[in-house]
Design an enzyme around this catalytic site. Structure first.
Site, short mmCIF file in Angstrom:
data_model
loop_
_atom_site.label_atom_id
_atom_site.label_comp_id
_atom_site.label_asym_id
_atom_site.label_seq_id
_atom_site.Cartn_x
_atom_site.Cartn_y
_atom_site.Cartn_z
N TYR A 11 34.59 50.07 47.69
CA TYR A 11 35.37 51.28 48.04
C TYR A 11 34.58 52.57 47.77
O TYR A 11 34.33 53.36 48.69
CB TYR A 11 36.67 51.23 47.25
CG TYR A 11 37.51 52.47 47.25
CD1 TYR A 11 37.79 53.16 48.43
CD2 TYR A 11 38.06 52.93 46.06
CE1 TYR A 11 38.60 54.29 48.40
CE2 TYR A 11 38.87 54.05 46.03
CZ TYR A 11 39.14 54.73 47.20
OH TYR A 11 39.93 55.84 47.17
N GLY A 36 33.50 43.60 48.12
CA GLY A 36 33.16 44.56 49.17
C GLY A 36 33.28 43.96 50.56
O GLY A 36 33.59 42.78 50.72
N ALA A 74 28.28 48.09 41.51
CA ALA A 74 28.77 46.71 41.47
C ALA A 74 29.29 46.37 40.08
O ALA A 74 28.55 46.47 39.10
CB ALA A 74 27.61 45.77 41.82
N TYR A 141 36.89 46.33 29.72
CA TYR A 141 36.27 47.04 30.85
C TYR A 141 35.59 48.32 30.34
O TYR A 141 34.40 48.56 30.59
CB TYR A 141 37.32 47.36 31.92
CG TYR A 141 36.84 48.33 32.97
CD1 TYR A 141 35.64 48.11 33.64
CD2 TYR A 141 37.58 49.48 33.29
CE1 TYR A 141 35.19 49.01 34.59
CE2 TYR A 141 37.13 50.37 34.25
CZ TYR A 141 35.93 50.14 34.89
OH TYR A 141 35.47 51.02 35.83
N LYS A 145 31.35 49.46 30.02
CA LYS A 145 30.70 50.68 30.50
C LYS A 145 30.08 51.46 29.36
O LYS A 145 29.02 52.08 29.50
CB LYS A 145 31.71 51.54 31.26
CG LYS A 145 32.24 50.89 32.54
CD LYS A 145 31.14 50.72 33.60
CE LYS A 145 31.70 50.14 34.87
NZ LYS A 145 30.73 50.06 35.96
N HIS A 188 45.74 48.64 42.57
CA HIS A 188 45.81 50.07 42.27
C HIS A 188 47.09 50.70 42.79
O HIS A 188 47.64 50.28 43.82
CB HIS A 188 44.59 50.78 42.86
CG HIS A 188 43.31 50.36 42.21
ND1 HIS A 188 42.43 49.49 42.79
CD2 HIS A 188 42.79 50.66 41.00
CE1 HIS A 188 41.42 49.27 41.97
NE2 HIS A 188 41.62 49.98 40.88
N PHE A 207 54.79 50.09 35.82
CA PHE A 207 54.43 49.37 34.59
C PHE A 207 54.81 50.18 33.35
O PHE A 207 53.94 50.79 32.71
CB PHE A 207 52.94 49.05 34.58
CG PHE A 207 52.51 48.09 35.68
CD1 PHE A 207 53.38 47.12 36.16
CD2 PHE A 207 51.23 48.15 36.21
CE1 PHE A 207 52.98 46.23 37.16
CE2 PHE A 207 50.82 47.26 37.20
CZ PHE A 207 51.70 46.29 37.68
N ARG A 220 47.93 60.02 35.12
CA ARG A 220 46.52 59.85 35.49
C ARG A 220 46.05 61.05 36.30
O ARG A 220 46.83 61.78 36.90
CB ARG A 220 46.33 58.58 36.35
CG ARG A 220 46.64 57.28 35.64
CD ARG A 220 45.53 56.94 34.62
NE ARG A 220 45.78 55.68 33.95
CZ ARG A 220 46.54 55.53 32.86
NH1 ARG A 220 47.13 56.59 32.33
NH2 ARG A 220 46.69 54.35 32.30
N ASP A 283 46.70 49.82 29.21
CA ASP A 283 46.93 51.12 29.85
C ASP A 283 47.15 52.22 28.82
O ASP A 283 48.13 52.18 28.08
CB ASP A 283 48.20 51.06 30.73
CG ASP A 283 47.91 50.65 32.15
OD1 ASP A 283 46.74 50.70 32.56
OD2 ASP A 283 48.88 50.29 32.85
N1 UDP Z 1 50.64 51.15 38.03
C1 UDP Z 1 51.98 50.78 38.19
N2 UDP Z 1 52.29 49.79 39.08
C2 UDP Z 1 51.33 49.16 39.83
C3 UDP Z 1 49.97 49.57 39.70
C4 UDP Z 1 49.66 50.56 38.77
O1 UDP Z 1 52.87 51.31 37.51
O2 UDP Z 1 51.68 48.26 40.62
C5 UDP Z 1 50.29 52.21 37.07
C6 UDP Z 1 49.32 51.77 35.99
O3 UDP Z 1 50.02 51.22 34.89
C7 UDP Z 1 48.61 53.08 35.64
C8 UDP Z 1 48.64 53.87 36.96
O4 UDP Z 1 49.64 53.24 37.78
O5 UDP Z 1 49.36 53.80 34.71
C9 UDP Z 1 47.33 53.83 37.70
O6 UDP Z 1 46.90 52.49 37.76
P1 UDP Z 1 45.67 52.01 38.63
O7 UDP Z 1 45.61 50.51 38.50
O8 UDP Z 1 45.79 52.57 40.00
O9 UDP Z 1 44.41 52.70 37.96
P2 UDP Z 1 43.87 52.68 36.44
O10 UDP Z 1 44.52 53.85 35.75
O11 UDP Z 1 44.20 51.37 35.83
O12 UDP Z 1 42.41 52.88 36.61
#
Ligand code: UDP
Length: 333
Positions: A11, A36, A74, A141, A145, A188, A207, A220, A283
């Site tokens: 992406y 990809g 990657a 994760y 990094k 996402h 979530f 975020r 999270d």
């Molecule tokens: N999230 C959610 N439901 C979903 C996917 C993500 O509530 O089906 C929430 C997740 O808990 C986080 C935010 O959306 O707080 C962004 O999540 P994402 O996976 O897009 O990116 P991250 O912050 O993990 O890099």
């Protein structure tokens, strides 16, 4: 300049490749196509299908092509997955990065851009998050990094590698109506919300709504993928002065999960059913970037800071390509 882009079919990587070839750069993409898409890679770039776990495969790319600089996208990149599959991150991500760094240095490619992450800051002690904020990764994760950033730091001091570590906050949006985000499975927030808008899913599960944030859902900092791409290109040019650097990349605006869903309802004009579910392990409640350093030092100036614009570009891609790259015209083999 000849640039090797690992993960250049993914992406963010494929978006950067498009921008690099548009600027006349010679680009070699190395990607195992596990996440990809061949069709996401600009036709002007050379695509080598291979895996970074295979040290010989990546060495051979450097032997075959005269590479000046590396951009390393990657990676396994999912916070939630890293909590259940830590070795994919603590072993594979790190080993792949190391194989790449060794091969690059052995062949004189001494400029390196690393895709890093806001997950370096698990429980930030200040908000917005600057480059000086204490690093304490929120998941395996983020830890993978952090380790790769530290390896680059030492390779700078011992071997003359010049690097930029770019800590993305939440990459989102589409580079164009025919170039967007396509993960399988998709995890996402924004693409899932748009799949609900398209009727491909029944609902979006939020979530957790008991976080210490104004509406209880996680906050975020969403950043457009084209703005991320510009930051990479600015960073690549900046490395010419031989100075390594780290930058946080975000817009400095925090949006809750509920706000993202509400904005998507407005942008799409569709009903988007939502319900509250369990928290996702790993999270953090809130991640907002202070990108003052890259703005000040390199003049980075995001073109698409508004969440509605970010979602609107993603929506165009999803409407045009509901099955992702399967419905994009084939890239010549
Ligand atoms: N999230 C959610 N439901 C979903 C996917 C993500 O509530 O089906 C929430 C997740 O808990 C986080 C935010 O959306 O707080 C962004 O999540 P994402 O996976 O897009 O990116 P991250 O912050 O993990 O890099």
């Amino acid at each position: 300049m000849s640039i090797l882009v690992t993960g250049g079919a993914g992406y963010i990587g494929s978006t950067v490749v498009r921008e690099l070839v548009r600027q006349g750069e010679d680009v070699v993409v190395f990607d195992n196509l596990s996440q990809g898409h061949r069709r996401a890679v600009a036709e002007e770039a050379t695509l080598v299908v291979g895996d970074l776990r295979d040290a010989d495969a990546i060495q051979s790319v450097f032997r075959t092509h005269d590479i000046d600089a590396v951009m390393h996208f990657a990676s396994h990149t999912l916070v939630g997955e890293s909590m259940s599959e830590p070795f994919l991150y603590l072993d594979t991500n790190i080993r792949c990065g190391l194989n790449l760094m060794k091969a690059a240095l052995e062949h004189g490619a001494d400029r390196f851009i690393l895709s890093s992450t806001a997950n370096l800051f698990g429980l930030p002690d200040e908000m917005p998050i600057t480059e000086e904020t204490t690093i304490d990764p929120g998941s395996p994760y983020g830890e993978s990094k952090r380790v790769l950033e530290r390896y680059l730091y030492w390779l700078d001091r011992t071997r003359g590698m010049t690097f930029a570590a770019l800590r993305y906050f939440n990459a989102a949006g589409a580079a164009g109506p025919n170039h967007g985000e396509d993960h399988d499975p998709e995890t996402h927030l924004i693409p899932i919300v748009l799949e609900v808008a398209l009727g491909q899913r029944e609902e979006i599960v939020i979530f957790g709504d008991d976080y210490d944030t104004p509406d209880g859902t996680c906050v975020r900092d969403y950043i457009h993928v084209l703005d991320l791409a510009q930051a990479h290109i600015l960073a690549l040019r900046a490395l010419e002065d031989g100075t390594s650097r780290v930058y946080n990349l975000g817009n400095g605006n925090g949006y809750s999960v509920r706000e993202v869903i509400e904005t998507a309802r407005t942008v799409t004009g569709r009903d988007i059913p939502a319900r509250i579910g369990e928290r996702r392990p790993g999270d953090p409640a809130k991640l907002i970037a202070d990108a003052g350093r890259i703005r000040g030092e390199l003049g980075w100036d995001p073109e698409y800071p508004a969440l509605a614009d970010i979602i609107s570009t993603a929506w165009k891609w999803h409407v045009n390509h509901p099955d992702g790259y399967d419905s994009v015209d084939a890239r010549p083999a």
